[in-house]
Design a protein around this motif. Structure first.
Motif, PDB file in Angstrom:
ATOM      1  N   UNK A 141       0.863  -1.183   0.000  1.00 28.30           N
ATOM      2  CA  UNK A 141       0.000   0.000   0.000  1.00 28.30           C
ATOM      3  C   UNK A 141       0.906   1.241   0.000  1.00 28.30           C
ATOM      4  N   UNK A 142       1.189   1.795  -1.174  1.00 28.52           N
ATOM      5  CA  UNK A 142       2.182   2.872  -1.283  1.00 28.52           C
ATOM      6  C   UNK A 142       1.976   4.057  -0.339  1.00 28.52           C
ATOM      7  N   UNK A 143       0.764   4.591  -0.165  1.00 28.11           N
ATOM      8  CA  UNK A 143       0.643   5.730   0.755  1.00 28.11           C
ATOM      9  C   UNK A 143       1.020   5.401   2.199  1.00 28.11           C
ATOM     10  N   UNK A 144       0.842   4.165   2.605  1.00 24.97           N
ATOM     11  CA  UNK A 144       1.228   3.781   3.967  1.00 24.97           C
ATOM     12  C   UNK A 144       2.735   3.882   4.154  1.00 24.97           C
ATOM     13  N   UNK A 145       3.493   3.417   3.177  1.00 22.25           N
ATOM     14  CA  UNK A 145       4.945   3.520   3.274  1.00 22.25           C
ATOM     15  C   UNK A 145       5.419   4.961   3.341  1.00 22.25           C
ATOM     16  N   UNK A 146       4.797   5.832   2.550  1.00 26.46           N
ATOM     17  CA  UNK A 146       5.160   7.255   2.570  1.00 26.46           C
ATOM     18  C   UNK A 146       4.739   7.879   3.890  1.00 26.46           C
ATOM     19  N   UNK A 147       3.570   7.527   4.380  1.00 28.55           N
ATOM     20  CA  UNK A 147       3.105   8.067   5.660  1.00 28.55           C
ATOM     21  C   UNK A 147       4.042   7.684   6.790  1.00 28.55           C
ATOM     22  N   UNK A 148       4.512   6.452   6.806  1.00 26.79           N
ATOM     23  CA  UNK A 148       5.440   6.016   7.855  1.00 26.79           C
ATOM     24  C   UNK A 148       6.764   6.772   7.773  1.00 26.79           C
ATOM     25  N   UNK A 149       7.128   7.238   6.590  1.00 27.96           N
ATOM     26  CA  UNK A 149       8.393   7.939   6.422  1.00 27.96           C
ATOM     27  C   UNK A 149       8.271   9.435   6.704  1.00 27.96           C
ATOM     28  N   UNK A 150       7.251  10.098   6.145  1.00 27.55           N
ATOM     29  CA  UNK A 150       7.198  11.563   6.216  1.00 27.55           C
ATOM     30  C   UNK A 150       5.966  12.115   6.916  1.00 27.55           C
ATOM     31  N   UNK A 151       4.988  11.306   7.217  1.00 27.55           N
ATOM     32  CA  UNK A 151       3.772  11.803   7.865  1.00 27.55           C
ATOM     33  C   UNK A 151       2.814  12.426   6.861  1.00 27.55           C
ATOM     34  N   UNK A 152       1.966  13.318   7.334  1.00 28.28           N
ATOM     35  CA  UNK A 152       0.949  13.945   6.486  1.00 28.28           C
ATOM     36  C   UNK A 152       1.495  15.209   5.825  1.00 28.28           C
ATOM     37  N   UNK A 153       2.439  15.025   4.922  1.00 28.84           N
ATOM     38  CA  UNK A 153       3.010  16.157   4.199  1.00 28.84           C
ATOM     39  C   UNK A 153       2.539  16.111   2.753  1.00 28.84           C
ATOM     40  N   UNK A 154       3.079  16.997   1.951  1.00 24.70           N
ATOM     41  CA  UNK A 154       2.725  17.036   0.541  1.00 24.70           C
ATOM     42  C   UNK A 154       3.091  15.759  -0.195  1.00 24.70           C
ATOM     43  N   UNK A 155       4.187  15.111   0.225  1.00 23.76           N
ATOM     44  CA  UNK A 155       4.586  13.865  -0.418  1.00 23.76           C
ATOM     45  C   UNK A 155       3.533  12.773  -0.226  1.00 23.76           C
ATOM     46  N   UNK A 156       2.913  12.755   0.934  1.00 25.66           N
ATOM     47  CA  UNK A 156       1.868  11.768   1.207  1.00 25.66           C
ATOM     48  C   UNK A 156       0.687  11.972   0.266  1.00 25.66           C
ATOM     49  N   UNK A 157       0.235  13.222   0.136  1.00 26.45           N
ATOM     50  CA  UNK A 157      -0.927  13.505  -0.717  1.00 26.45           C
ATOM     51  C   UNK A 157      -0.596  13.280  -2.191  1.00 26.45           C
ATOM     52  N   UNK A 158       0.628  13.597  -2.597  1.00 26.71           N
ATOM     53  CA  UNK A 158       1.047  13.322  -3.968  1.00 26.71           C
ATOM     54  C   UNK A 158       1.052  11.828  -4.230  1.00 26.71           C
ATOM     55  N   UNK A 159       1.473  11.053  -3.253  1.00 26.64           N
ATOM     56  CA  UNK A 159       1.500   9.607  -3.428  1.00 26.64           C
ATOM     57  C   UNK A 159       0.093   9.037  -3.531  1.00 26.64           C
TER      58      UNK A 159
END
Length: 52
Positions: A12-30
């Protein structure tokens, strides 16, 4: 810990990004990339995890 994030990014790609950076722009882009296509979401997630 990066191995767990990469496994989460493949499942689940957004989960991996969330674990790394939290609720930032990268999360929403993912989330957007994952909705447009699963593979772009996975590539972006792995790129974010490997970069940091």
């Amino acid at each position: 810990m990066d191995i767990i994030r990469i496994i989460a990014a493949v499942i689940l790609p957004p989960l991996g990004v969330f674990l790394q950076v939290g609720l930032t722009g990268h999360f929403w882009l993912n989330i957007l990339l994952t909705l447009l296509g699963y593979i772009p979401g996975v590539v972006h997630a792995i790129w974010i995890i490997a970069r940091r």
